[in-house]
Design an enzyme around this catalytic site. Structure first.
Site, PDB file in Angstrom:
ATOM      1  N   LEU A 401     -25.348   5.013  23.493  1.00  0.00           N
ATOM      2  CA  LEU A 401     -25.743   4.344  22.518  1.00  0.00           C
ATOM      3  C   LEU A 401     -25.342   5.200  21.330  1.00  0.00           C
ATOM      4  O   LEU A 401     -25.285   6.335  21.022  1.00  0.00           O
ATOM      5  CB  LEU A 401     -27.338   4.027  22.508  1.00  0.00           C
ATOM      6  CG  LEU A 401     -27.783   3.477  23.506  1.00  0.00           C
ATOM      7  CD1 LEU A 401     -29.341   3.502  23.367  1.00  0.00           C
ATOM      8  CD2 LEU A 401     -27.261   1.949  23.766  1.00  0.00           C
ATOM      9  N   ASP A 402     -25.080   4.442  20.044  1.00  0.00           N
ATOM     10  CA  ASP A 402     -24.730   5.030  18.589  1.00  0.00           C
ATOM     11  C   ASP A 402     -26.151   5.931  18.480  1.00  0.00           C
ATOM     12  O   ASP A 402     -27.217   5.594  18.736  1.00  0.00           O
ATOM     13  CB  ASP A 402     -24.532   4.057  17.662  1.00  0.00           C
ATOM     14  CG  ASP A 402     -23.429   3.393  17.663  1.00  0.00           C
ATOM     15  OD1 ASP A 402     -22.473   3.823  18.540  1.00  0.00           O
ATOM     16  OD2 ASP A 402     -23.143   2.332  17.083  1.00  0.00           O
ATOM     17  N   MET A 403     -25.804   7.209  17.722  1.00  0.00           N
ATOM     18  CA  MET A 403     -26.765   8.039  17.484  1.00  0.00           C
ATOM     19  C   MET A 403     -28.088   7.337  16.610  1.00  0.00           C
ATOM     20  O   MET A 403     -29.323   7.580  16.864  1.00  0.00           O
ATOM     21  CB  MET A 403     -26.140   9.231  16.152  1.00  0.00           C
ATOM     22  CG  MET A 403     -27.491  10.195  15.996  1.00  0.00           C
ATOM     23  SD  MET A 403     -26.607  11.380  14.837  1.00  0.00           S
ATOM     24  CE  MET A 403     -27.866  12.389  14.332  1.00  0.00           C
ATOM     25  N   THR A 405     -28.739   3.992  17.010  1.00  0.00           N
ATOM     26  CA  THR A 405     -29.529   3.115  17.518  1.00  0.00           C
ATOM     27  C   THR A 405     -30.553   3.617  18.779  1.00  0.00           C
ATOM     28  O   THR A 405     -30.295   4.605  19.173  1.00  0.00           O
ATOM     29  CB  THR A 405     -28.392   2.262  18.479  1.00  0.00           C
ATOM     30  OG1 THR A 405     -27.290   1.799  17.775  1.00  0.00           O
ATOM     31  CG2 THR A 405     -28.788   1.233  19.250  1.00  0.00           C
TER      32      THR A 405
END
Length: 554
Positions: A401-403, A405
């Protein structure tokens, strides 16, 4: 107080800034909250832009302001726009002295490159003439026709020889039946001479065809070599011209040390508009006129681009891809704010384990928490799980997951189970649902977004919509609720491209509304309001369907 006399493109503040403290350290350019003085300067420039009757297409650009002080401590600000000027003559007159000039020495470049440009023009003309000649002569087609005709001639000659051979055989048989030994010998000798003659003629025909074909092939090769030489010559001259162009971008720093783009890039290819960004223009003008830079801010103004995702009037950081080497030189010795990109935001955050057994772990990752270690930050989901399960084997991480998110993340504790679960993600059999809060009202109830995505080489890590080079990206969506001018939606990504959901929400061809708190494609807030709330996949050992759901905090 403000600078009282407008010189060297310095603008005085129209507002009273006497009670605003001057910043102690200069803006960290790649991630910042603008200083109050920079906010005022931006506001005044935007008012000036609004008051001009200018075409939207000319205004779709990045603009920047730099708050400066002179040797007497008087305050003012400089303005710049990215790229070369696209304003009309009338617009330029209306905005006379509004923007600082480029650091590019056009007159010096024109003088230094005059002979080289003439050479390039001559080579280009020769190339054009040669290509026109090639089109007219069409030697490749001529060669192809010659090969077809030659094959037909050879086939006909060989067919004639076969018929002659059959005829000679019949004559010999007849002679052997009717003639005496002397007559048979004479017939055989005559038939042999005829066979030898035909073979010589076929050999001569083959030799003639071979020579003619070789001559044609030589002409084709000669043309190709001539074309290749001219293309290589043009490429070499263009490279020299580019080197001269980069040499005429000269940037100062606080110590008045000058460096060219050639030196700063050290052999790297320049990205589009490198050297024409706002920050280098502003700093170079300040140093060139003895002004001290105090605070920087850049914003997008005007019509939105088709590929990149920008918001009218929104603040943006300086682009590292195009400006890093330049600013590394220009900011040498300047006392900068701390780099927030190397601060670890996850140190005081708890990583909640939603599920665990002997072969896998499912966690609820908080926002602003890395999935894997970064360039400057080691703390991550991977690091934490590795510490909790030191005997785990394999890569642990299955997906990311993106940082920014939050939400569900699956990790495996053995190499075998990692392959099994990862394969489910690759084949897209995993069911995923994200929840997002959008900065506006979505009128429709549901739909599907198909916008291909590619990395923006001019502004990493941002992504852009690109139908030519982009990878397929598809997202289904549905509205959950609308409240207080915002819309909560569920997002179901079919593909898993970088920043897919963020771009698909923010881009005008998608939902056209950025996710709340999206500092890349929308407006920065305390957090990105995007949460991976639901996952369903098969257990890597038992094959049992596993469902996990964690509601969002927004």
């Amino acid at each position: 107080m403000s600078i009282s006399i407008r010189t060297s493109n310095v603008h005085k503040f129209t507002s009273d800034v006497s009670r605003i403290n001057v910043p102690e350290r200069f803006t960290f350019p790649y991630y910042y909250t603008p200083h109050k003085l920079a906010e005022l300067a931006m506001s005044e420039l935007q008012i000036a832009l609004e008051n001009q009757s200018v075409d939207d297409s000319a205004l779709g650009n990045m603009y920047g302001v730099l708050v400066v002080s002179n040797t007497q401590g008087e305050l003012g600000y400089l303005c710049a726009h990215a790229g070369q000027s696209t304003l009309t003559q009338k617009q330029s007159e209306n905005l006379q002295q509004t923007f600082v000039p480029s650091a590019f020495d056009l007159d010096g470049f024109t003088l230094a490159s005059r002979d080289l440009v003439k050479q390039i023009d001559d080579v280009s003309e020769s190339l054009h003439s040669l290509k026109t000649k090639q089109l007219a002569s069409n030697l490749n087609n001529e060669l192809h026709r010659f090969e077809l005709e030659s094959n037909a001639r050879l086939a006909k000659a060989q067919e004639s020889m076969a018929e002659s051979k059959t005829r000679r055989k019949q004559i010999r048989l007849q002679a052997e039946q009717d003639g005496d030994a002397q007559e048979i010998a004479q017939v055989i000798a005559a038939l042999g001479n005829e066979s030898s003659r035909e073979k010589r003629e076929l050999k001569s025909l083959k030799q003639q065809i071979k020579q003619s074909k070789a001559a044609l092939e030589q002409r084709v090769l000669s043309e190709q070599q001539s074309l290749k030489r001219l293309v290589e010559q043009e490429k070499s001259l263009q490279a020299k011209l580019e080197s001269i162009r980069l040499e005429h971008f000269q940037f100062l720093n606080a110590s008045l040390e000058k460096a060219s783009l050639n030196t700063l890039l050290n052999g790297q290819d320049a990205l589009q508009n490198t050297g024409e960004c706002c920050a280098p223009k502003l700093l170079n003008h300040a140093f060139n006129h003895g002004l001290k830079p105090l605070a920087l801010a850049e914003f997008w103004w005007g019509s939105l681009p088709k590929a990149e995702v920008r918001q009218h009037g929104n603040l943006y950081p300086v682009c590292q891809s195009k400006c890093f080497e330049i600013l590394e030189h220009m900011l040498k010795g300047v006392h900068l704010e701390g780099n927030p990109l190397i601060v670890t935001p996850s140190l005081d955050k708890t990583l909640d384990i939603v599920y665990q057994d002997e072969v896998m772990v499912v966690v609820n990752k908080p926002a602003e928490f890395l999935s894997v270690p970064g360039k400057f930050i080691d703390d991550s989901v991977y690091t934490r799980i590795k510490g909790l399960f030191p005997k785990a084997t394999g890569p642990l991480i299955v997906h990311r997951l993106d940082m920014s998110t939050s939400g569900l993340l699956v990790l495996t504790l053995t190499a075998e189970t990692n392959k099994h679960v990862q394969q489910q993600f690759i084949t897209r059999t995993v069911e995923k649902r994200y929840t997002a809060l959008l900065d506006g009202i979505v009128k429709s109830e549901s739909g599907t977004i198909k916008l291909p995505l590619a990395g923006d080489i001019n502004d990493r890590p941002r992504q852009l919509v690109c139908k030519t080079h982009g990878r397929t990206a598809e997202t289904k969506w549905e509205v959950v609720e609308r409240r207080n001018g915002k819309t909560k939606v569920h997002l179901y990504p079919k593909t898993g491209r970088t920043h897919q959901l963020r771009v698909h929400c923010a881009h005008p061809l998608g939902l056209g509304i950025p996710i709340t708190g999206d500092d890349l494609y929308g407006y920065k807030l305390n957090r990105l309001h995007l949460h991976a709330g639901y996952l369903k996949f098969n257990h890597p050992v038992s094959g049992e369907a596993m469902e996990f759901e964690v509601p969002s905090e927004f």
